[in-house]
Structures are given as structure tokens and as C-alpha cells.
Design an enzyme around this catalytic site. Sequence first.
Site, mmCIF file in Angstrom:
data_model
loop_
_atom_site.group_PDB
_atom_site.id
_atom_site.type_symbol
_atom_site.label_atom_id
_atom_site.label_comp_id
_atom_site.label_asym_id
_atom_site.label_seq_id
_atom_site.Cartn_x
_atom_site.Cartn_y
_atom_site.Cartn_z
ATOM 1 N N LYS A 142 41.888 44.608 35.451
ATOM 2 C CA LYS A 142 42.549 45.763 34.835
ATOM 3 C C LYS A 142 43.983 45.440 34.404
ATOM 4 C CE LYS A 142 39.356 48.925 34.815
ATOM 5 N NZ LYS A 142 38.650 49.163 33.525
ATOM 6 N N ASP B 266 25.646 51.631 26.224
ATOM 7 C CA ASP B 266 25.512 51.558 27.683
ATOM 8 C C ASP B 266 24.275 50.738 28.003
ATOM 9 O OD1 ASP B 266 25.722 52.217 30.546
ATOM 10 O OD2 ASP B 266 26.961 53.888 29.898
ATOM 11 N N TYR C 110 38.913 43.511 40.546
ATOM 12 C CA TYR C 110 39.110 44.668 39.653
ATOM 13 C C TYR C 110 40.575 44.799 39.229
ATOM 14 C CZ TYR C 110 38.586 49.656 38.308
ATOM 15 O OH TYR C 110 38.561 50.867 37.643
ATOM 16 N N ASP D 76 25.078 45.574 26.389
ATOM 17 C CA ASP D 76 25.813 44.987 27.504
ATOM 18 C C ASP D 76 27.093 44.382 26.926
ATOM 19 O OD1 ASP D 76 26.846 43.319 29.496
ATOM 20 O OD2 ASP D 76 24.866 42.847 30.286
ATOM 21 N N VAL D 77 28.226 44.897 27.337
ATOM 22 C CA VAL D 77 29.495 44.478 26.719
ATOM 23 C C VAL D 77 29.832 43.005 26.962
ATOM 24 C CG1 VAL D 77 30.498 46.785 26.706
ATOM 25 C CG2 VAL D 77 30.878 45.289 28.688
HETATM 26 P P1 NAP Z 1 30.999 55.032 35.799
HETATM 27 O O1 NAP Z 1 30.764 56.476 36.038
HETATM 28 O O2 NAP Z 1 30.393 54.041 36.733
HETATM 29 O O3 NAP Z 1 30.573 54.694 34.288
HETATM 30 C C1 NAP Z 1 30.657 53.389 33.783
HETATM 31 C C2 NAP Z 1 29.526 53.172 32.816
HETATM 32 O O4 NAP Z 1 29.621 51.808 32.317
HETATM 33 C C3 NAP Z 1 28.145 53.315 33.463
HETATM 34 O O5 NAP Z 1 27.277 54.055 32.642
HETATM 35 C C4 NAP Z 1 27.700 51.871 33.599
HETATM 36 O O6 NAP Z 1 26.317 51.689 33.598
HETATM 37 C C5 NAP Z 1 28.311 51.257 32.346
HETATM 38 N N1 NAP Z 1 28.322 49.802 32.399
HETATM 39 C C6 NAP Z 1 28.441 48.991 33.485
HETATM 40 N N2 NAP Z 1 28.359 47.692 33.129
HETATM 41 C C7 NAP Z 1 28.170 47.679 31.792
HETATM 42 C C8 NAP Z 1 27.990 46.637 30.843
HETATM 43 N N3 NAP Z 1 27.985 45.354 31.204
HETATM 44 N N4 NAP Z 1 27.818 46.967 29.547
HETATM 45 C C9 NAP Z 1 27.814 48.271 29.172
HETATM 46 N N5 NAP Z 1 27.956 49.303 30.017
HETATM 47 C C10 NAP Z 1 28.129 49.008 31.329
HETATM 48 O O7 NAP Z 1 32.572 54.714 35.786
HETATM 49 P P2 NAP Z 1 33.836 55.635 35.407
HETATM 50 O O8 NAP Z 1 34.449 56.072 36.670
HETATM 51 O O9 NAP Z 1 33.473 56.645 34.374
HETATM 52 O O10 NAP Z 1 34.797 54.522 34.787
HETATM 53 C C11 NAP Z 1 34.933 54.320 33.390
HETATM 54 C C12 NAP Z 1 36.091 53.362 33.167
HETATM 55 O O11 NAP Z 1 37.295 53.916 33.707
HETATM 56 C C13 NAP Z 1 35.896 52.009 33.851
HETATM 57 O O12 NAP Z 1 36.416 50.984 33.040
HETATM 58 C C14 NAP Z 1 36.709 52.159 35.112
HETATM 59 O O13 NAP Z 1 37.108 50.914 35.615
HETATM 60 C C15 NAP Z 1 37.870 52.990 34.613
HETATM 61 N N6 NAP Z 1 38.566 53.723 35.664
HETATM 62 C C16 NAP Z 1 37.933 54.647 36.434
HETATM 63 C C17 NAP Z 1 38.638 55.322 37.427
HETATM 64 C C18 NAP Z 1 38.022 56.371 38.297
HETATM 65 O O14 NAP Z 1 38.702 56.858 39.204
HETATM 66 N N7 NAP Z 1 36.782 56.773 38.073
HETATM 67 C C19 NAP Z 1 39.985 55.011 37.637
HETATM 68 C C20 NAP Z 1 40.592 54.062 36.848
HETATM 69 C C21 NAP Z 1 39.874 53.419 35.856
HETATM 70 P P3 NAP Z 1 25.535 51.575 35.023
HETATM 71 O O15 NAP Z 1 25.748 52.880 35.708
HETATM 72 O O16 NAP Z 1 24.135 51.314 34.599
HETATM 73 O O17 NAP Z 1 26.199 50.431 35.749
#
Ligand code: NAP
Length: 246
Positions: free
Chosen positions: A158, A37, A154, A62-63
Site C-alpha cells: 500500500k 473481479d 500489505y 485477475d488484475v
Molecule cells: P473486499 O470486500 O475483500 O473486496 C475486494 C474485491 O477484490 C473482492 O471482490 C475480491 O475478490 C477482489 N479481488 C481479490 N483479488 C483479486 C484479483 N487478483 N483480481 C481481481 N479482483 C480481485 O475488500 P474491500 O475492503 O472492499 O477493499 C477494497 C480495497 O480497499 C482494497 O484494495 C483494500 O486493500 C482497500 N482498503 C480497504 C480497507 C478496509 O477497511 N476495508 C481499508 C483500507 C484499504 P474475492 O472476494 O474473490 O477475493
Amino acid sequence: MKLLQDRTAVITGGAQGIGFAIAEAFVAHGARVVLGDLDAAALDAAAARLGGEAVARTAVCDVRDADQVRRMLRGAVDAFGSLDVMVNNAGITRDATLRNMTEEQFDQVIDVHLKGCWNGTRLAGAIMREQGSGSIVNLSSLSGKAGMVGQTNYSAAKAGIVGLSKAAAKELARHGVRVNCIQPGLIRTPMTEAMPAKAWDQKMAEIPLGRAGEPAEVAGAAVFLAGDLSSYMTGTALEVTGGRLM
Ligand code: NAP
């Protein structure tokens, strides 16, 4: 029954939200995890919650940067002896309608999700094909199936992750490596808690099960795809949506 006993898993974006819930479920199923992360302090806190360095290591990664991803993966193999599961989960949103979205907002989202997932898939795939085994789990979204207003960036990323995963699944299958996606719907995490109440209520109205999902419910699908219960599945997109937009 522990489904991931002694497997090593790397989870990007693993310090919070869905990524952290996946890490928790993997550890509960006997795996050792490396969380990647951006924020070192958040990573340390997450690893401590998982039980410390016997089961959880961290990498500031950073991915978008292939060298950082390569270092993280090498670190996982050095620490735990193998790379069995790769979860490409890191994500951001930069929502705006087509009329208002800037090119920068488009590029940021494509870079983190699509380039990030490509980096993770190709670099983990390179290690796993040498090993002759492995499971890659990529986080897509219902937005990639249906398209969401305000999310042309997005939704494109996706949907792209689904295509990327299917192509990689075909390339890696003969090396014993499977690649699958999860398409979550509305899940309660820091990412969705930032959403305006009106948008949240609109989405809720579309969910047959009548509630948002919890990160642990996405983690259950990740455990299934990571382990041997899904041994004959590759190139699939598993929806975890409460039935929304089925
Ligand atoms: P989240 O709580 O915002 O967690 C995402 C994590 O990824 C955060 O710790 C963030 O760090 C980190 N991140 C951001 N940019 C990055 C980078 N360049 N390199 C490495 N890490 C990075 O999001 P989430 O809701 O758990 O989502 C996780 C995944 O599920 C994502 O791919 C999202 O698109 C997908 N998803 C989520 C939902 C939903 O309803 N929550 C629905 C469909 C899909 P920072 O906080 O520092 O930015």
C-alpha cells in the site's frame, strides 16, 4: 448535480465492498461502469443491482494478469466508447507477523495490490494518454502510511501504491491524465469483517470520529477524484479515516 455524466469507469474488485460502493456512486453520478473481479456469479449479481447492462458491464479479470486487464479495458471502450476513469481497487489480505508470514503470503499480497495496480495504471494510462484525458484512482490504505502489525506485506504494497501513483502522475500529467490515491482507514467490508474482535476494538479506539467508515464514504472521495472537482489535483493521497493516525 451529476459529477460523472456519460463518463466510462472501470473498477477492479468491483463485485463487493468498497469497489461496489464506488460503482454505485459512479452510476448515481451518471457514469457507466465496467466491474472487473474474479467471480462471474458475483459480478453478474453486482451488475444487476446497478441497473443492468445499459450502465454496468462485467469482466472476469485477475488484475495480476496484464492480458486480462488489457481485455477488460478494451471491452470498456468497445461497450461505452471511452475510458475516462480507472479505479484500481482489487485487494486481498494475508496477515501474519514477520515471524510467521510465509514467502507465499508476502508474494500473493504484493502481486495483487502492487502488480495489479501497476497493470491497471499503465494499461489504462496508455489508453487515456491517447484520448488526452482521464483520471486514475488507486486504493492505498492507512497501512501504507503508518504500517500495521501483522501486515508487512500489505503495508509495503500500500505504501508502494503511493509511490507508483506519484511517479505515474508525473509521467501522465502532460497527457491530461491525473493519478491520485485514496488511503482508507477502518471501513466496514467483507475484508474487515473477517478481522478478530480484539484487532477491531484496538483500531476503533484510535478513531477520533468514534466509528468505522462505510464503503459509501470512500466512494464519495472516489467520485471527487474521478471528476472535474479535483481537476487541479494529481499525485495526492487522500485520507478517509475518521481522523485516525492523522
Ligand atoms: P473486499 O470486500 O475483500 O473486496 C475486494 C474485491 O477484490 C473482492 O471482490 C475480491 O475478490 C477482489 N479481488 C481479490 N483479488 C483479486 C484479483 N487478483 N483480481 C481481481 N479482483 C480481485 O475488500 P474491500 O475492503 O472492499 O477493499 C477494497 C480495497 O480497499 C482494497 O484494495 C483494500 O486493500 C482497500 N482498503 C480497504 C480497507 C478496509 O477497511 N476495508 C481499508 C483500507 C484499504 P474475492 O472476494 O474473490 O477475493
